[in-house]
Design a protein around this motif. Structure first.
Motif, PDB file in Angstrom:
ATOM      1  N   ILE A 139     -13.328  11.758 -13.913  1.00 45.54           N
ATOM      2  CA  ILE A 139     -11.948  11.954 -14.390  1.00 45.54           C
ATOM      3  C   ILE A 139     -11.319  13.109 -13.606  1.00 45.54           C
ATOM      4  O   ILE A 139     -10.149  13.064 -13.247  1.00 45.54           O
ATOM      5  N   ARG A 175     -18.621   4.562 -30.589  1.00 50.98           N
ATOM      6  CA  ARG A 175     -19.824   5.394 -30.600  1.00 50.98           C
ATOM      7  C   ARG A 175     -19.915   6.235 -31.872  1.00 50.98           C
ATOM      8  O   ARG A 175     -21.025   6.593 -32.315  1.00 50.98           O
ATOM      9  N   PHE A 215      -9.769  17.000 -21.111  1.00 52.83           N
ATOM     10  CA  PHE A 215      -9.670  17.443 -19.717  1.00 52.83           C
ATOM     11  C   PHE A 215      -8.288  18.033 -19.447  1.00 52.83           C
ATOM     12  O   PHE A 215      -7.281  17.519 -19.947  1.00 52.83           O
ATOM     13  N   SER A 225      -6.192  14.596 -19.970  1.00 51.40           N
ATOM     14  CA  SER A 225      -6.480  13.406 -20.765  1.00 51.40           C
ATOM     15  C   SER A 225      -7.559  13.757 -21.770  1.00 51.40           C
ATOM     16  O   SER A 225      -8.283  14.761 -21.623  1.00 51.40           O
ATOM     17  N   HIS A 226      -7.662  12.932 -22.809  1.00 49.75           N
ATOM     18  CA  HIS A 226      -8.501  13.284 -23.948  1.00 49.75           C
ATOM     19  C   HIS A 226      -9.038  12.003 -24.549  1.00 49.75           C
ATOM     20  O   HIS A 226      -8.259  11.079 -24.805  1.00 49.75           O
ATOM     21  N   GLU A 255     -22.268   0.244 -17.207  1.00 54.87           N
ATOM     22  CA  GLU A 255     -23.364   1.217 -17.275  1.00 54.87           C
ATOM     23  C   GLU A 255     -24.637   0.580 -16.729  1.00 54.87           C
ATOM     24  O   GLU A 255     -24.944  -0.571 -17.059  1.00 54.87           O
ATOM     25  N   ARG A 287     -17.237  -0.145 -18.907  1.00 53.54           N
ATOM     26  CA  ARG A 287     -17.943   0.572 -17.831  1.00 53.54           C
ATOM     27  C   ARG A 287     -19.277  -0.123 -17.647  1.00 53.54           C
ATOM     28  O   ARG A 287     -20.048  -0.263 -18.613  1.00 53.54           O
ATOM     29  N   GLU A 346     -22.395  12.731 -27.361  1.00 57.59           N
ATOM     30  CA  GLU A 346     -21.034  13.078 -26.934  1.00 57.59           C
ATOM     31  C   GLU A 346     -20.050  12.125 -27.614  1.00 57.59           C
ATOM     32  O   GLU A 346     -20.014  10.943 -27.297  1.00 57.59           O
ATOM     33  N   THR A 405     -10.750   3.502 -17.994  1.00 57.40           N
ATOM     34  CA  THR A 405      -9.936   4.614 -18.463  1.00 57.40           C
ATOM     35  C   THR A 405      -8.527   4.353 -17.925  1.00 57.40           C
ATOM     36  O   THR A 405      -8.331   3.402 -17.156  1.00 57.40           O
TER      37      THR A 405
HETATM   38  C1  P5A Z   1     -10.442  10.980 -21.446  1.00 53.43           C
HETATM   39  C2  P5A Z   1      -9.666   9.828 -21.994  1.00 53.43           C
HETATM   40  C3  P5A Z   1     -12.359   9.815 -20.310  1.00 53.43           C
HETATM   41  O1  P5A Z   1     -12.527   8.653 -20.001  1.00 53.43           O
HETATM   42  N1  P5A Z   1     -10.034   9.497 -19.705  1.00 53.43           N
HETATM   43  C4  P5A Z   1      -9.236   9.028 -20.810  1.00 53.43           C
HETATM   44  C5  P5A Z   1     -11.000  10.489 -20.151  1.00 53.43           C
HETATM   45  N2  P5A Z   1     -13.326  10.596 -20.828  1.00 53.43           N
HETATM   46  S1  P5A Z   1     -14.844  10.148 -21.055  1.00 53.43           S
HETATM   47  O2  P5A Z   1     -15.539  11.338 -21.469  1.00 53.43           O
HETATM   48  O3  P5A Z   1     -15.363   9.498 -19.920  1.00 53.43           O
HETATM   49  O4  P5A Z   1     -14.869   9.135 -22.240  1.00 53.43           O
HETATM   50  C6  P5A Z   1     -14.359   9.525 -23.512  1.00 53.43           C
HETATM   51  C7  P5A Z   1     -15.368   9.229 -24.606  1.00 53.43           C
HETATM   52  O5  P5A Z   1     -15.677   7.838 -24.639  1.00 53.43           O
HETATM   53  C8  P5A Z   1     -16.996   7.663 -25.110  1.00 53.43           C
HETATM   54  N3  P5A Z   1     -17.767   6.838 -24.148  1.00 53.43           N
HETATM   55  C9  P5A Z   1     -18.562   5.811 -24.504  1.00 53.43           C
HETATM   56  N4  P5A Z   1     -18.853   5.263 -25.717  1.00 53.43           N
HETATM   57  C10 P5A Z   1     -19.698   4.217 -25.738  1.00 53.43           C
HETATM   58  N5  P5A Z   1     -20.273   3.673 -24.636  1.00 53.43           N
HETATM   59  C11 P5A Z   1     -20.002   4.175 -23.406  1.00 53.43           C
HETATM   60  N6  P5A Z   1     -20.550   3.622 -22.317  1.00 53.43           N
HETATM   61  C12 P5A Z   1     -19.113   5.302 -23.308  1.00 53.43           C
HETATM   62  N7  P5A Z   1     -18.633   6.043 -22.260  1.00 53.43           N
HETATM   63  C13 P5A Z   1     -17.817   6.969 -22.805  1.00 53.43           C
HETATM   64  C14 P5A Z   1     -17.614   9.036 -25.260  1.00 53.43           C
HETATM   65  O6  P5A Z   1     -17.546   9.433 -26.617  1.00 53.43           O
HETATM   66  C15 P5A Z   1     -16.703   9.905 -24.401  1.00 53.43           C
HETATM   67  O7  P5A Z   1     -16.676  11.249 -24.845  1.00 53.43           O
END
Ligand code: P5A
Length: 339
Positions: A202, A323, A288, A316-317, A142, A140, A283, A109
């Motif tokens: 975040i 996805r 945020f 941030s958004h 994961e 990330r 999601e 991020t």
């Molecule tokens: C908002 C933008 C943030 O990172 N920082 C900058 C804040 N938000 S979040 O919710 O963690 O991520 C935003 C969206 O990214 C998607 N996402 C993913 N998609 C695919 N694989 C992943 N591992 C993954 N992690 C997050 C989601 O849609 C999430 O809402």
């Protein structure tokens, strides 16, 4: 281009690793190919669809007055040490060192990087409000990447950052993002419900996630079924109007809708029983408001109208662009029997 000349490596058999319909169809239709766990190549058809979705996101962001740019994927650890997140982020952060032994990372991020750009270039409140965004790959690490592009390790995200003088202005930016996200998802044929959520790494405790209801969703959600009757439709919104954005936010967030992290059984029980729903959701985005968390830690101040240095209020958004492809397939399959 003739189909016979196109590169569309469709598969006849369903790959055994694909547990959910979107993953199966994306593999079988020759849209993606896994290169390693949670990391995919986007083959021509998948790439075409990804770019189409990205185009919609760009249009709606710019309609709301947000300014596109592009930041790198690789970041220096220094900035993250300043904010204190270098240690906090833990094992999900892919840490790299370059040939000089400098600590680098593949950005999960961009709050730190954008705050650094802001502090180097903006010094007066007269340059506010400002919202910058980009669409860029994130990483990330994961622990359990799964369901194809749904939970990847490398994934494509739109991430935007607002800078405002006051909390009130920053909350308008929050509301404006909520409205623009509703429009964005509806244009893709998705009903994404804003739900009160948790700030996680975040930060901030004022945050909503956008969830598409689907049996294969990874989040457990609790909501008043009245929220599913709402639709944004083709209304014209003046994104500069505090009242208009606020009233859309109230309309879409006043009914009970929460993810399991913020679910409150007592409040939920106040919803008439026949309207209480417990389901699963994907999601597809999160917004945020975190105030001065990063601006104070990193010294991002502007000279206020009183001449004093004032830390800016930020939020941030994010939209998970890669996805979204999975979410669209899952949602079509669940509700409409299209696939
Ligand atoms: C908002 C933008 C943030 O990172 N920082 C900058 C804040 N938000 S979040 O919710 O963690 O991520 C935003 C969206 O990214 C998607 N996402 C993913 N998609 C695919 N694989 C992943 N591992 C993954 N992690 C997050 C989601 O849609 C999430 O809402």
């Amino acid at each position: 281009m003739r189909l016979s000349r196109y590169f569309l490596p469709v598969l006849k058999e369903t790959p055994s690793e694909a547990q959910i319909v979107s993953h199966r169809y994306m593999l079988r239709a020759g849209m993606i190919k896994q290169s390693s766990a949670g990391i995919y190549s986007w083959l021509p058809l998948g790439f075409k669809v990804l770019k189409k979705l990205e185009g919609i996101v760009h249009e709606e962001q710019q309609r709301a007055g947000h300014i596109p740019m592009l930041m790198p994927t690789i970041q220096s650890a220094d900035l993250w040490q300043e904010s204190g997140r270098y240690d906090d982020y833990g094992a999900e952060m892919l840490r790299i060192s370059d040939r000089h032994g400098r600590d680098m990372l593949y950005g999960p991020t961009n709050e730190e990087l954008i705050t650094d750009i802001f502090r180097a270039n903006v010094s007066s409140y007269k340059d506010l409000p400002l919202t910058l965004y980009h669409i860029q790959w994130k990483f990330r690490d994961e622990i359990r990447p799964r369901f194809g592009v749904m939970r990847g390790r490398e994934f494509y995200m739109k991430d935007g950052y607002n800078f405002d003088l006051t909390q009130e202005d920053a909350l308008h930016a929050y509301n404006r993002h909520l409205v623009s996200y509703l429009r964005t998802y509806e244009r893709m044929g998705l009903q994404a419900i804003p739900m009160r959520a948790d700030g996680g790494p975040i930060g901030g405790d004022y945050t909503h996630e956008f969830l598409v209801l689907a049996e294969t969703g990874e989040s457990e959600v609790f909501y008043d079924s009245a929220v599913t009757d709402l639709s944004f439709g083709d209304r014209e919104i003046d994104y500069d109007s505090v009242e208009q954005c606020q009233s859309v936010l109230e309309e879409f967030t006043s009914k009970y809708a929460r993810t399991d992290e913020t679910h409150d059984e007592a409040l939920f029980n106040e919803v008439p029983e026949e309207r209480r729903r417990v389901a699963r959701g994907i999601e597809v985005g999160q917004i945020f408001y975190f105030g001065t968390k990063y601006s104070e830690a990193m010294g991002a101040t502007v000279q206020g109208p009183d001449g004093k240095p004032t830390p800016v209020h930020m939020g941030s958004h994010g939209i998970g662009v890669s996805r979204l492809l999975g979410a669209i397939i899952e949602a079509s399959h669940d509700d409409k029997g299209i696939i």
